[in-house]
Design an enzyme around this catalytic site. Structure first.
Site, PDB file in Angstrom:
ATOM      1  CB  THR A  82      -5.866   0.512  -6.257  1.00  0.00           C
ATOM      2  OG1 THR A  82      -6.949   1.444  -6.797  1.00  0.00           O
ATOM      3  CG2 THR A  82      -5.116   0.774  -4.758  1.00  0.00           C
ATOM      4  CG  ASP A 103      -8.417   5.374  -0.212  1.00  0.00           C
ATOM      5  OD1 ASP A 103      -9.064   5.842  -0.727  1.00  0.00           O
ATOM      6  OD2 ASP A 103      -8.099   4.438  -0.730  1.00  0.00           O
ATOM      7  N   GLY A 148     -13.985  -1.215  -7.388  1.00  0.00           N
ATOM      8  CA  GLY A 148     -14.590  -1.090  -6.639  1.00  0.00           C
ATOM      9  C   GLY A 148     -15.245  -0.161  -5.408  1.00  0.00           C
ATOM     10  N   GLY A 149     -14.106   0.372  -5.414  1.00  0.00           N
ATOM     11  CA  GLY A 149     -13.903   1.324  -3.811  1.00  0.00           C
ATOM     12  C   GLY A 149     -14.808   0.561  -2.797  1.00  0.00           C
ATOM     13  CB  SER A 174     -12.483  -1.017   0.013  1.00  0.00           C
ATOM     14  OG  SER A 174     -12.685   0.593   1.413  1.00  0.00           O
ATOM     15  NE  ARG A 189      -4.066   1.580   0.677  1.00  0.00           N
ATOM     16  CZ  ARG A 189      -5.251   1.885  -0.225  1.00  0.00           C
ATOM     17  NH1 ARG A 189      -5.346   1.163  -1.152  1.00  0.00           N
ATOM     18  NH2 ARG A 189      -5.902   2.717  -0.004  1.00  0.00           N
ATOM     19  CB  THR A 249      -9.146  -1.402  -8.198  1.00  0.00           C
ATOM     20  OG1 THR A 249      -8.801   0.584  -6.995  1.00  0.00           O
ATOM     21  CG2 THR A 249      -8.245  -2.500  -7.074  1.00  0.00           C
TER      22      THR A 249
HETATM   23  O1  DON Z   1      -7.788   1.185  -1.520  1.00  0.00           O
HETATM   24  C1  DON Z   1      -9.079   1.540  -1.898  1.00  0.00           C
HETATM   25  O2  DON Z   1      -9.852   0.907  -1.504  1.00  0.00           O
HETATM   26  C2  DON Z   1      -9.682   2.247  -3.228  1.00  0.00           C
HETATM   27  N1  DON Z   1      -8.666   3.190  -3.113  1.00  0.00           N
HETATM   28  C3  DON Z   1      -9.697   1.418  -4.102  1.00  0.00           C
HETATM   29  C4  DON Z   1     -10.051   2.644  -5.411  1.00  0.00           C
HETATM   30  C5  DON Z   1     -11.023   1.326  -6.372  1.00  0.00           C
HETATM   31  O3  DON Z   1     -11.615   0.115  -6.274  1.00  0.00           O
HETATM   32  C6  DON Z   1     -12.161   2.192  -6.834  1.00  0.00           C
HETATM   33  N2  DON Z   1     -12.178   1.597  -7.917  1.00  0.00           N
HETATM   34  N3  DON Z   1     -12.613   0.309  -8.678  1.00  0.00           N
END
Ligand code: DON
Length: 558
Positions: free
Chosen positions: A385, A409, A459-460, A439, A93, A367
């Site tokens: 991501t 984030d 997908g956040g 996430s 990360r 992502t």
């Molecule tokens: O790490 C995370 O949870 C977010 N930065 C991820 C962003 C994300 O999944 C956007 N996606 N489709």
């Protein structure tokens, strides 16, 4: 002109109505968001590499062919099942730069400077991908590092026909040069926009990858790449220094392990909230007296109420455990606590979320996930991501790769929680060197110590729920991989207090009944873009699928 604007619009709505198929293999399989990348991984498996080697080759190729989310300027998480029953994880990360502060995105009134935590160079976290891939290879790879970058370098150097999905986005960036000045040299060659089907060559990226191929992670964190990265970011008022890069380390962490019926579940520990949240939800499901019929009103109501509980805890307690005290963690993961939460659920009527004591922020939707399994039973589940699509939309033309905007984030406004979804809890406020809460939820489910499911999604915050529902579809309802991936899904994240559902997928009567129970509903074109492999121990076949919502996704197997 009309047709052009429709093209641009569909890019951002990401319409796709195809239905994904199951693919089968006995000796190895790779599922990713780019057929080139899946193919690159498969080549490595065929050349004697193991699942870790293949996942690295796939990830580097994604950085070339799927710059929307594949990256070397971002970060991610990786779960490895060794094939001998052991499971470990790599956390790569991004980290907050040393010069960051907890109110760096606020104005003099303590309000968020609109867009500053996503659209400026301050939004860039110290990238972790190269360190994560390199360290995982050092400890678990089988064939030479150099080989793992061959295909990615070739595709960058000689180019590949630009797929429609990227071409549409590039067109949009070209039409908005004032908004995306730093993207222009990324999408144009000799001043001309690269169009659909034309060969897109990335010589600067090829050069960067060659250095990483030759010198490993040092090239990125200490050498010329690091220096150019810092020089470039200074021109954009960024704050990442050589010291930030030199100090970056990926971390091998113990997975979050839980059991569910005959299965063992392995997820990412903090700073990803995915492992904790999915485990909590599976634990609650495990205590249900009655299993609802798949797709029934009761099924979706139960899911929504379980999600509401887990997401409240996520908002309240979770952050980087190396920086924040997370005293409740063991409790959150326990079966007894899950039972208590479940007892609180009303199975007839919708519950209520309120934000008197917590707050949530919006996340992007871009992502990418890849799943790999080799013939020895070694498996890798990796999600990476840049945060939003194409990250912060900045790149040094000398380096050729895009930077993340992962600082978005963090909880940007300490102490402020709103019903619209902002969180301000201390566990995830900015501190120098801290990792932002994620996430991303790569998961490996095993049965009898052998991989049963290798799954993940973009997908956040919706990632957590799409993975949860796909694990249920395969372990409880016995769905094949593609059918589990395509099954209509919902999302509830405590706040805002509504169920998000996928357009065209759920019966109007089901939606009506949910409304009658007191749920507010919100439609979205799709939830998640899952990539998965399911293994059938009886036949010895791997069954893989890539979500139909993933325009260039594909499964490669043999
Ligand atoms: O790490 C995370 O949870 C977010 N930065 C991820 C962003 C994300 O999944 C956007 N996606 N489709």
């Amino acid at each position: 002109m009309k047709s052009i604007s429709i093209i641009v619009l569909t890019t951002f709505l990401n319409f796709s109505f195809a239905y994904s198929q199951n693919h089968y293999g006995k000796n190895g399989m790779v599922a990713s968001a780019s057929t080139y990348a899946s193919q690159a991984g498969l080549e490595i498996l065929k050349d004697g590499g193991n699942a870790v080697d293949a996942s690295i080759a796939t990830a580097f190729t994604l950085a070339v062919t799927w710059p929307f989310a594949g990256n070397i300027g971002g970060g991610g998480f990786m779960i490895i099942h060794t094939g001998e029953g052991e499971v470990t994880t790599y956390d790569f990360r991004e980290k907050a730069p040393l010069a960051s502060t907890k109110d760096m995105f606020l104005d003099e009134n303590g309000e968020l400077k609109s867009g500053s935590n996503h659209n400026t160079a301050l939004a860039i976290g110290v990238p972790g991908t190269v360190a994560g891939l390199y360290d995982a290879h050092q400890n678990y790879g089988k064939i030479e590092w150099e080989k793992l970058l061959d295909r990615a370098i070739q595709l960058a150097e000689f180019g590949f026909p630009l797929p429609q999905s990227l071409a549409k986005d590039f067109f949009y960036f070209a039409e908005h040069p004032d908004e995306f000045p730093e993207m222009q040299s990324f999408i144009k060659r000799d001043g001309k926009l690269v169009g659909f089907g034309e060969y897109w060559k990335q010589p600067a990226l090829a050069k960067t990858l060659k250095k990483i191929q030759k010198e490993g992670k040092k090239a990125f964190y200490e050498g010329e790449i690091a220096q150019e990265l810092v020089n470039y970011l200074q021109t954009q008022n960024g704050i990442i220094t050589m010291e930030d890069l030199a100090q970056y380390e990926s971390i091998e962490r113990k997975p979050i392990h839980s059991t569910f019926k005959d299965y063992d579940l392995y997820g990412m520990p903090l700073p990803s909230s995915g492992g904790v949240a999915v485990t909590q939800m599976m634990n609650m499901w495990d205590h249900l007296d009655e299993i609802p019929k798949m797709g029934s009103v009761q099924y979706y109501h139960t899911l929504a109420e379980i999600m509401r509980k887990a997401f409240k805890d996520r908002a309240q307690y979770l952050g980087d455990m190396d920086y924040a005290e997370i005293p409740e963690l063991d409790k959150l993961l326990s079966k007894a606590y899950a039972k208590k939460l479940l007892n609180d659920i009303d199975f007839e009527d919708a519950g209520k979320s309120d934000s008197t004591d917590v707050q949530l922020f919006s996340e992007g939707h871009e992502t990418t996930h890849l799943s790999v399994m080799d013939g020895s039973g070694m498996a890798v589940s990796m999600t990476t991501t840049l945060e939003q699509g194409y990250g912060v939309k900045m790149q040094s033309p000398k380096l050729g790769f895009l930077f993340n905007n992962e600082m978005g984030d963090f909880n940007a406004v300490p102490g402020k929680t709103t019903n619209s979804g902002q969180i301000g809890t201390p566990a995830n406020t900015i501190e120098p060197g801290k990792r932002m809460l994620s996430s991303m939820s790569p998961f490996i489910v095993t049965k009898n110590n052998y991989p049963f499911l290798v799954i993940g999604s973009p997908g956040g915050r919706t990632i957590i729920n799409t993975v949860f529902q796909t694990v249920l579809a395969t372990t409880v309802y016995d769905y094949p991989m593609a059918q589990a991936i395509e099954a209509p899904k919902i999302h509830h994240q405590w706040l805002p207090d509504h169920i998000v559902y996928e357009e065209y997928k759920m019966a109007p009567e089901t939606l009506k009944s949910l409304e009658e129970m007191g749920h507010e509903l919100q439609m979205r074109s799709f939830l998640g873009r899952l990539m998965g492999i399911k293994y059938n121990a009886e036949t010895g076949f791997m069954e893989g699928a890539s979500d139909s919502g993933s325009p260039d996704g594909g499964v490669a197997s043999y």
